[in-house]
Design an enzyme around this catalytic site. Structure first.
Site, PDB file in Angstrom:
ATOM      1  CG  HIS A 207      45.220  44.619  39.460  1.00  0.00           C
ATOM      2  ND1 HIS A 207      44.510  44.088  40.833  1.00  0.00           N
ATOM      3  CD2 HIS A 207      44.193  44.639  38.622  1.00  0.00           C
ATOM      4  CE1 HIS A 207      43.750  43.933  40.718  1.00  0.00           C
ATOM      5  NE2 HIS A 207      43.262  43.868  39.188  1.00  0.00           N
TER       6      HIS A 207
ATOM      7  CD  GLU B 133      40.927  47.303  37.116  1.00  0.00           C
ATOM      8  OE1 GLU B 133      40.088  45.709  36.389  1.00  0.00           O
ATOM      9  OE2 GLU B 133      42.170  47.230  37.351  1.00  0.00           O
TER      10      GLU B 133
HETATM   11  P1  PGA Z   1      36.174  42.256  39.217  1.00  0.00           P
HETATM   12  O1  PGA Z   1      37.764  42.602  38.677  1.00  0.00           O
HETATM   13  O2  PGA Z   1      35.472  41.949  38.195  1.00  0.00           O
HETATM   14  O3  PGA Z   1      36.475  41.420  39.989  1.00  0.00           O
HETATM   15  O4  PGA Z   1      36.113  43.604  40.271  1.00  0.00           O
HETATM   16  C1  PGA Z   1      38.389  43.391  38.525  1.00  0.00           C
HETATM   17  C2  PGA Z   1      40.078  43.247  38.040  1.00  0.00           C
HETATM   18  O5  PGA Z   1      40.445  43.667  39.639  1.00  0.00           O
HETATM   19  O6  PGA Z   1      40.482  43.861  37.501  1.00  0.00           O
END
Ligand code: PGA
Length: 256
Positions: free
Chosen positions: A98, A170
């Protein structure tokens, strides 16, 4: 109708009691309106895992996941949690790489590859995150960055069970910001990641690895993604902390 995956990443939120309440609300919503074509994965804090595992046991399509793991099975690693420990309380999915861990935890590609191997070796499913940290000047730059990032981890993964892998795109600039990629741009990026996976693992495995999107996902955006992109699911941070909003996202991913 393909099965979608909706992951709730609670990050470092919720006290013990508040986390149980949130899990309970989601469980009740899922029991009241089961959605057979969506797998819901809850990633609470380590503190919550055992209790939430008990709470959701027996509810269809509701699974337990962890936000991180150590790459070793056991040893003198103060404060760390191993994959066998996670498996022992019913965890089925583990987040790897992540962006917040890459940034603050110092996880590098070779460590992430070992984490992926450890998760696969114990029969769990890794959710490997990738994404450019800041907005790139061009779509091509973002694409090149993400491909390099993925390649750097996947080239070092040695486990056979790569068909159990899940990839989450992401972009760092979309996490926790209320900013999201244009769906058409996201779709072409997902297609490129898909080609990469097919090149590396062949058509059968490469086409089957679920590809998720994460970053400021709210119900309306989830509906757009379900209608206009080929993403197989979403990784939800902030919006997963409110049961009603989270279940709206689950519903949005159900409609395809
Ligand atoms: P968020 O986080 O939906 O608050 O942008 C997503 C994540 O970090 O997995």
């Amino acid at each position: 109708m393909s099965t979608k995956i909706v992951v709730a990443n609670w990050k470092m939120h919720k006290t013990f009691a508040a986390g149980l309440q949130l899990a309970q609300d989601i469980t009740q919503a899922q029991q009241a309106n089961p959605r057979p074509n969506v797998q819901i994965v809850l990633l609470p804090s380590f503190l919550h895992l055992e209790a939430i595992g008990r709470l959701i046991a027996g509810t269809d399509n509701l699974y337990l996941g962890a936000q991180h793991c150590h790459d070793q099975a056991a040893g003198a690693f103060t404060g760390a949690i191993s994959v066998p420990m996670l498996a022992s309380v019913g965890v089925r999915f583990v987040l790897v790489g992540h962006s917040e861990h890459r940034q603050h935890g110092g996880d590098d590609e070779s460590l992430m590859a070992k984490q992926v191997d450890a998760v696969l070796a114990h029969g769990l499913q890794p959710i490997l995150c990738c994404g450019e940290p800041a907005r790139c000047q061009s779509q091509q730059q973002a694409l090149d960055f993400v491909q390099r990032q993925l390649d750097a981890v996947l080239a070092q993964v040695t486990a056979d069970a790569v068909h159990e892998l899940i990839v989450a795109y992401e972009p760092g600039w979309a996490i926790g910001t209320q900013d999201t990629p244009d769906p058409a741009v996201l779709e072409s990026l997902c297609q490129a990641i898909r080609h990469n996976l097919v090149r590396r693992y062949g058509t059968v495995v490469g086409e089957a690895i679920p590809l998720l999107y994460g970053g400021s996902c709210q119900p309306a955006y989830a509906s757009t993604l379900a209608a206009a992109t080929s993403v197989d699911g979403v990784l939800v941070g902030r919006a997963s902390l409110t049961p009603g909003t989270f279940m709206e996202i689950v519903a949005a991913m159900t409609t395809t």
